[in-house]
Design a protein around this motif. Structure first.
Motif, PDB file in Angstrom:
ATOM      1  N   VAL A 116       0.771  -1.184   0.184  1.00 10.94           N
ATOM      2  CA  VAL A 116       0.012   0.059   0.184  1.00 10.94           C
ATOM      3  C   VAL A 116       0.664   1.336   0.033  1.00 10.94           C
ATOM      4  CG1 VAL A 116      -1.936  -0.984   1.174  1.00 10.94           C
ATOM      5  CG2 VAL A 116      -0.332  -0.089   2.573  1.00 10.94           C
ATOM      6  N   ARG A 117       2.053   1.238   0.531  1.00 12.04           N
ATOM      7  CA  ARG A 117       2.794   2.397   0.442  1.00 12.04           C
ATOM      8  C   ARG A 117       3.042   2.574  -0.905  1.00 12.04           C
ATOM      9  NH1 ARG A 117       8.374   1.180   2.996  1.00 12.04           N
ATOM     10  NH2 ARG A 117       8.611   0.106   0.951  1.00 12.04           N
ATOM     11  N   ALA A 118       3.717   2.000  -1.569  1.00 14.69           N
ATOM     12  CA  ALA A 118       4.184   2.124  -3.142  1.00 14.69           C
ATOM     13  C   ALA A 118       2.978   2.278  -3.953  1.00 14.69           C
ATOM     14  CB  ALA A 118       4.583   0.574  -3.743  1.00 14.69           C
ATOM     15  N   SER A 119       1.715   1.778  -3.655  1.00 17.11           N
ATOM     16  CA  SER A 119       0.401   2.168  -4.225  1.00 17.11           C
ATOM     17  C   SER A 119       0.069   3.439  -4.193  1.00 17.11           C
ATOM     18  CB  SER A 119      -0.658   1.222  -4.087  1.00 17.11           C
ATOM     19  OG  SER A 119      -1.757   1.390  -4.673  1.00 17.11           O
ATOM     20  N   ARG A 120       0.200   3.952  -2.719  1.00 16.12           N
ATOM     21  CA  ARG A 120      -0.067   5.339  -2.466  1.00 16.12           C
ATOM     22  C   ARG A 120       0.732   6.265  -2.969  1.00 16.12           C
ATOM     23  NH1 ARG A 120      -1.092   3.348   3.914  1.00 16.12           N
ATOM     24  NH2 ARG A 120      -3.277   2.665   3.554  1.00 16.12           N
ATOM     25  N   LEU A 121       1.991   5.930  -2.910  1.00 15.00           N
ATOM     26  CA  LEU A 121       2.866   7.175  -3.460  1.00 15.00           C
ATOM     27  C   LEU A 121       2.795   7.242  -4.918  1.00 15.00           C
ATOM     28  CD1 LEU A 121       5.999   6.586  -1.404  1.00 15.00           C
ATOM     29  CD2 LEU A 121       4.644   8.456  -1.129  1.00 15.00           C
ATOM     30  N   ARG A 122       2.422   6.262  -5.754  1.00 13.08           N
ATOM     31  CA  ARG A 122       2.479   6.145  -7.078  1.00 13.08           C
ATOM     32  C   ARG A 122       1.076   6.692  -7.507  1.00 13.08           C
ATOM     33  NH1 ARG A 122       7.191   4.764  -9.242  1.00 13.08           N
ATOM     34  NH2 ARG A 122       8.601   3.433  -8.116  1.00 13.08           N
ATOM     35  N   SER A 123       0.133   6.369  -7.041  1.00 13.83           N
ATOM     36  CA  SER A 123      -1.225   7.097  -7.222  1.00 13.83           C
ATOM     37  C   SER A 123      -1.314   8.241  -6.824  1.00 13.83           C
ATOM     38  CB  SER A 123      -2.480   6.168  -6.566  1.00 13.83           C
ATOM     39  OG  SER A 123      -2.111   6.544  -5.110  1.00 13.83           O
ATOM     40  N   SER A 124      -0.507   8.868  -5.965  1.00  9.69           N
ATOM     41  CA  SER A 124      -0.354  10.252  -5.728  1.00  9.69           C
ATOM     42  C   SER A 124       0.350  11.116  -6.961  1.00  9.69           C
ATOM     43  CB  SER A 124       0.392  10.532  -4.503  1.00  9.69           C
ATOM     44  OG  SER A 124      -0.178   9.956  -3.245  1.00  9.69           O
ATOM     45  N   LEU A 125       1.350  10.525  -7.433  1.00 12.00           N
ATOM     46  CA  LEU A 125       1.963  11.223  -8.562  1.00 12.00           C
ATOM     47  C   LEU A 125       0.896  11.186  -9.890  1.00 12.00           C
ATOM     48  CD1 LEU A 125       4.459  12.019 -10.098  1.00 12.00           C
ATOM     49  CD2 LEU A 125       4.742   9.836 -10.680  1.00 12.00           C
ATOM     50  N   VAL A 126       0.384  10.337 -10.022  1.00  7.92           N
ATOM     51  CA  VAL A 126      -0.931  10.529 -11.025  1.00  7.92           C
ATOM     52  C   VAL A 126      -1.840  11.736 -10.749  1.00  7.92           C
ATOM     53  CG1 VAL A 126      -2.793   9.349 -12.146  1.00  7.92           C
ATOM     54  CG2 VAL A 126      -0.845   7.922 -11.531  1.00  7.92           C
ATOM     55  N   GLY A 127      -2.400  11.642  -9.620  1.00  3.94           N
ATOM     56  CA  GLY A 127      -3.257  12.804  -9.090  1.00  3.94           C
ATOM     57  C   GLY A 127      -2.824  14.031  -9.152  1.00  3.94           C
ATOM     58  N   LEU A 128      -1.296  14.137  -8.687  1.00  4.30           N
ATOM     59  CA  LEU A 128      -0.497  15.357  -8.847  1.00  4.30           C
ATOM     60  C   LEU A 128      -0.512  15.957 -10.333  1.00  4.30           C
ATOM     61  CD1 LEU A 128       1.743  17.839  -7.708  1.00  4.30           C
ATOM     62  CD2 LEU A 128       3.305  15.991  -7.840  1.00  4.30           C
ATOM     63  N   SER A 129      -0.192  15.075 -11.174  1.00  4.15           N
ATOM     64  CA  SER A 129      -0.011  15.419 -12.550  1.00  4.15           C
ATOM     65  C   SER A 129      -1.347  16.023 -13.106  1.00  4.15           C
ATOM     66  CB  SER A 129       0.427  14.262 -13.349  1.00  4.15           C
ATOM     67  OG  SER A 129       1.646  13.778 -12.913  1.00  4.15           O
ATOM     68  N   LEU A 130      -2.398  15.319 -12.933  1.00  5.77           N
ATOM     69  CA  LEU A 130      -3.633  15.485 -13.061  1.00  5.77           C
ATOM     70  C   LEU A 130      -4.142  17.255 -12.392  1.00  5.77           C
ATOM     71  CD1 LEU A 130      -6.616  15.619 -14.725  1.00  5.77           C
ATOM     72  CD2 LEU A 130      -7.149  13.867 -12.778  1.00  5.77           C
ATOM     73  N   ALA A 131      -3.648  17.364 -11.321  1.00  4.32           N
ATOM     74  CA  ALA A 131      -4.132  18.541 -10.702  1.00  4.32           C
ATOM     75  C   ALA A 131      -2.997  19.850 -11.288  1.00  4.32           C
ATOM     76  CB  ALA A 131      -3.637  18.650  -9.161  1.00  4.32           C
ATOM     77  N   ASP A 167      10.166   4.441   8.777  1.00  7.11           N
ATOM     78  CA  ASP A 167       8.916   4.574   8.823  1.00  7.11           C
ATOM     79  C   ASP A 167       8.019   5.522   8.192  1.00  7.11           C
ATOM     80  OD1 ASP A 167       6.128   4.003   9.623  1.00  7.11           O
ATOM     81  OD2 ASP A 167       6.555   3.991  11.667  1.00  7.11           O
ATOM     82  N   VAL A 168       7.451   5.426   7.015  1.00  2.00           N
ATOM     83  CA  VAL A 168       6.754   6.401   6.348  1.00  2.00           C
ATOM     84  C   VAL A 168       5.372   6.115   6.041  1.00  2.00           C
ATOM     85  CG1 VAL A 168       8.652   7.517   5.261  1.00  2.00           C
ATOM     86  CG2 VAL A 168       7.498   5.748   4.009  1.00  2.00           C
ATOM     87  N   THR A 169       4.768   5.073   7.064  1.00  2.00           N
ATOM     88  CA  THR A 169       3.451   4.677   6.842  1.00  2.00           C
ATOM     89  C   THR A 169       2.490   5.802   6.860  1.00  2.00           C
ATOM     90  OG1 THR A 169       4.159   2.671   8.095  1.00  2.00           O
ATOM     91  CG2 THR A 169       1.773   3.191   7.990  1.00  2.00           C
ATOM     92  N   LEU A 170       2.513   6.525   7.833  1.00  2.00           N
ATOM     93  CA  LEU A 170       1.525   7.956   7.815  1.00  2.00           C
ATOM     94  C   LEU A 170       1.900   8.829   6.551  1.00  2.00           C
ATOM     95  CD1 LEU A 170       0.715   9.059  11.389  1.00  2.00           C
ATOM     96  CD2 LEU A 170      -0.593   7.696   9.669  1.00  2.00           C
ATOM     97  N   GLU A 171       3.037   9.128   6.426  1.00  2.00           N
ATOM     98  CA  GLU A 171       3.342  10.023   5.312  1.00  2.00           C
ATOM     99  C   GLU A 171       2.891   9.722   4.108  1.00  2.00           C
ATOM    100  OE1 GLU A 171       6.710  10.730   8.756  1.00  2.00           O
ATOM    101  OE2 GLU A 171       5.322   8.795   7.778  1.00  2.00           O
ATOM    102  N   SER A 172       2.862   8.214   3.849  1.00  2.00           N
ATOM    103  CA  SER A 172       2.372   7.987   2.439  1.00  2.00           C
ATOM    104  C   SER A 172       0.941   7.952   2.404  1.00  2.00           C
ATOM    105  CB  SER A 172       3.040   6.590   1.947  1.00  2.00           C
ATOM    106  OG  SER A 172       2.611   5.551   3.171  1.00  2.00           O
ATOM    107  N   ALA A 173       0.416   7.438   3.348  1.00  2.00           N
ATOM    108  CA  ALA A 173      -1.161   7.495   3.474  1.00  2.00           C
ATOM    109  C   ALA A 173      -1.573   8.950   3.315  1.00  2.00           C
ATOM    110  CB  ALA A 173      -1.715   6.942   4.707  1.00  2.00           C
ATOM    111  N   ILE A 174      -0.913  10.007   4.268  1.00  2.00           N
ATOM    112  CA  ILE A 174      -1.454  11.445   4.224  1.00  2.00           C
ATOM    113  C   ILE A 174      -1.318  11.876   2.749  1.00  2.00           C
ATOM    114  CG2 ILE A 174      -0.786  13.548   4.982  1.00  2.00           C
ATOM    115  CD1 ILE A 174      -0.280  12.313   7.695  1.00  2.00           C
ATOM    116  N   THR A 175      -0.190  11.622   2.000  1.00  2.00           N
ATOM    117  CA  THR A 175       0.396  12.305   0.961  1.00  2.00           C
ATOM    118  C   THR A 175      -0.952  11.972  -0.333  1.00  2.00           C
ATOM    119  OG1 THR A 175       2.600  12.119   1.267  1.00  2.00           O
ATOM    120  CG2 THR A 175       1.721  12.216  -1.126  1.00  2.00           C
ATOM    121  N   LYS A 176      -1.471  10.526  -0.134  1.00  2.00           N
ATOM    122  CA  LYS A 176      -2.615  10.148  -0.924  1.00  2.00           C
ATOM    123  C   LYS A 176      -3.856  10.819  -0.575  1.00  2.00           C
ATOM    124  CE  LYS A 176      -5.206   6.451  -2.815  1.00  2.00           C
ATOM    125  NZ  LYS A 176      -5.281   4.819  -2.808  1.00  2.00           N
ATOM    126  N   TYR A 177      -3.971  11.075   0.717  1.00  2.00           N
ATOM    127  CA  TYR A 177      -5.163  11.563   1.305  1.00  2.00           C
ATOM    128  C   TYR A 177      -5.412  12.853   0.762  1.00  2.00           C
ATOM    129  CZ  TYR A 177      -8.589  12.803   4.682  1.00  2.00           C
ATOM    130  OH  TYR A 177      -9.718  13.415   5.561  1.00  2.00           O
TER     131      TYR A 177
END
Length: 637
Positions: free
Chosen positions: A318-333, A392-402
């Motif tokens: 989920v960490r990898a999925s959250r960071l990489r999906s955040s990049l797609v969202g960032l590019s669209l924004a 430990d970036v469990t929260l950081e990756s979740a927060i970035t996607k959120y």
């Protein structure tokens, strides 16, 4: 769904002391990572394709530091992490930027699906995070995300590539040498395209997944049955599905023996069948299908990690999925912001340029602040992973996607009001942007589940540190000295006293912004302590308050990342760095007010902040099975 996986699952490169940057030696910087011994890599060799590998150096990661955001919940900060990470050497950065120019030009115009599928292999985009030992680029998190930016501008293309890279990330971290040897070479060339097969259309009420796998001791193999939904597929290509299935431990009956196992399933195996294509709301150029597994025979080598213990590896997944999906969202924004800015510059109404209207200017500036914070959070999190061993970036990756997906949807929705009725036409950029934003917002993890995960993870960390003090506060008669000390405290939610001195670690212009962060962290800590004191273990049932905690911690991390980035930019003299200081100051000013409002609501309690009224209303609403008020013109006689 992946709900169970979600819930169960010392120097810095740059330090600023009142605006004076102290740069660490280049020997500690790194561009590439690999799951194998760094001594086994070949340095400096060029790779074929559109992205050339940067000059590689053996990476020496520093020991892991205390988790950043988790410590916000206990009122602690790591001031060293205000130095924005520089994990890519100057020479490697210049080479990487030059190599990305052809990709940016290619993705600047829309391409056909069939044409794109063939060219992606030629450009080497499937190999960005594949280790160099398997003819990949070997990029670390920061370099891999940066190299992924061009293809992420095409949302439908980016979704497929990011799903592929998530599977590669997991194989690189937890895959066995045999699995890496078997799959990574083909994954890097695009002969085998990986994707996630996790979510189900109708998940069971009591079990983890409807998709189940049974182990056969005689043949030492598994039999997989079930179906997955919303699987990103590459038409006409051989694929590797990463499947999460429910399994039962041998000789352990009932829920105690229930677990999950991660499998790697080849699309060409007998029993694997592609089902119907989903007609999705957005990202319509992406093929999302159901995938059926009918008595698929799997060997033990196709199990990722340990059987029945998929929860242990879900964190990396989920960490990898959250960071990489955040990049797609960032590019669209970014694309939506650029399109709206161009529209505002080119459009005139009643003799006035839209760009000169105050409402439009405020909307554009708020969108700019949101996009700046998204990008800062993403690359700060990636830099922590690159720089520190096992950070430990469990929260950081979740927060970035959120934060990214919430702000993306807000930007896409608000753009409709600026553009006006023109945005209602099918095929308009604003309409397509809203559809894609809504698709990313709802696809995969739900936003509410993600917010609960953020709050629960932070509370779990804080509970261990606050256990002694909370126990005394909940038993005042046995600890009168502790209660008397609480009464004598002068720090309050309106004006908290702090001694963090964050301003000493950023540029002096950002002193006020640093003070906003300090006060917000202190307010978060006081709110967490109050919730523990009021509710004890029942705090997990106060979902409205936990959602406020998630918003508070997300806002603070956005403020932190923005200030760290802006301080670095100004200290090293990047273009328009003065406007970055202004952007970070705006993010922190708005964030401070947001945090104060949310913390005040928590301190007020459910009878003051309206939570109690809403809960009472919901009881009647569910009892009436819908809207219950009679017509306003009705007589009662």
């Amino acid at each position: 769904m992946i709900r169970s996986q979600v819930f169960s699952g010392v120097a810095r490169l740059l330090k600023y002391n009142r605006g004076t940057p102290l740069i660490r030696g280049k020997s500690s910087k790194a561009t590439t990572t690999s799951s194998l011994d760094p001594q086994q890599r070949d340095g400096g060799s060029e790779k074929p394709g559109g992205v050339e590998a940067a000059a590689e150096q053996p990476q020496q990661q520093l020991p892991a530091r205390e988790p950043l955001v988790k410590n916000f919940f206990v009122g602690a900060v790591d001031k060293e992490l205000l130095a924005y990470p520089e994990v890519i050497a100057r020479e490697d950065m210049a080479q990487l930027q030059n190599a990305l120019l052809p990709l940016k030009n290619y993705f600047s115009e829309p391409k056909g699906t069939e044409e794109t599928a063939q060219i992606l292999k030629q450009l080497g985009l499937y190999a960005l995070n594949v280790p160099t030992d398997y003819d990949g680029r070997g990029y670390g998190w920061s370099a891999s995300l940066m190299a992924s930016e061009p293809d992420s501008t095409a949302t439908s293309v980016g979704l497929g590539l990011q799903a592929h890279r998530v599977v590669v990330d997991l194989l690189r971290e937890v895959g066995t040498p045999q699995q890496q040897q078997r799959y990574l070479l083909a994954l890097g060339t695009g002969q085998l395209i990986a994707t996630e097969a996790i979510y189900e259309y109708t998940p069971p009420e009591d079990d983890y997944f409807s998709t189940q796998a049974t182990f056969t001791p005689e043949s030492r193999s598994w039999v997989l049955n079930g179906e997955k939904a919303y699987v990103v597929c590459a038409p006409g290509e051989r694929q590797l599905f990463l499947v999460l299935a429910q399994t039962q431990q041998p000789n352990v009956s009932g829920s105690l023996g229930r677990g999950t196992t991660i499998f790697l399933v080849d699309s060409q195996q007998a029993g694997v069948r592609l089902g119907e294509q989903h007609a999705t709301f957005g990202c319509r150029e992406t093929q999302m299908r159901r995938v059926h597994f009918d008595n698929v025979q799997l060997s033990e080598e196709q199990v990722v990690g340990l059987p029945h213990d998929g929860n242990r590896y879900s964190e990396q997944l989920v960490r990898a999925s959250r960071l990489r999906s955040s990049l797609v969202g960032l590019s669209l924004a970014k694309r939506l912001l650029n399109e709206l800015t161009q529209f505002s510059v080119d459009t005139t109404q009643c003799g006035v340029h839209i760009k000169d209207l105050e409402l439009t200017r405020v909307h554009l500036s708020r969108a700019m602040c949101s996009v700046y914070a998204m990008e800062s959070m993403l690359y700060l999190t990636a830099g922590l992973l690159d720089e520190f061993q096992g950070q430990d970036v469990t929260l950081e990756s979740a927060i970035t996607k959120y934060y990214t997906l919430k702000q993306l949807y807000a930007i896409a929705s608000q753009n409709l009001g600026v553009v006006g009725p023109k945005s209602l036409h099918s095929g308009q950029a604003t309409e397509l942007g809203l559809r894609d934003a809504a698709q990313l917002y709802t696809q995969g993890e739900s936003i509410d589940t993600l917010s609960m995960f953020i709050a629960l993870t932070g509370l779990q960390h804080a509970g261990q540190a606050m256990n002694s003090g909370v126990r005394k506060s909940r038993n005042p008669l046995f600890h009168p000295g502790h209660i008397f000390g609480k009464f004598l405290e002068t720090s309050g939610i309106e004006n908290p006293k702090t001694k963090m001195h964050l301003s000493e670690h950023v540029h002096p212009t950002l002193e006020a912004a640093a003070q906003c962060i300090e006060q917000s962290v202190a307010r978060l800590q006081m709110s967490v302590e109050l919730m523990f004191t009021r509710h004890g273990n029942a705090v997990v049932e106060r979902q409205s308050e936990m959602q406020r905690l998630a918003e508070i911690s997300t806002t603070i991390y956005a403020m932190w990342a923005s200030v760290a980035r802006a301080s670095r930019s100004y200290c090293i003299g990047l273009p328009l760095a003065d406007h970055e200081l202004l952007t970070a100051s705006a993010v922190c000013s708005q964030g401070r007010d947001t945090v104060l409002t949310l913390c005040t609501e928590i301190f007020g309690g459910n009878f003051v902040n309206n939570d109690n009224n809403l809960v009472r209303l919901s009881n009647q609403l569910t009892k009436s099975k819908g809207y219950f008020a009679v017509h306003p013109l009705t007589f009662n006689f």
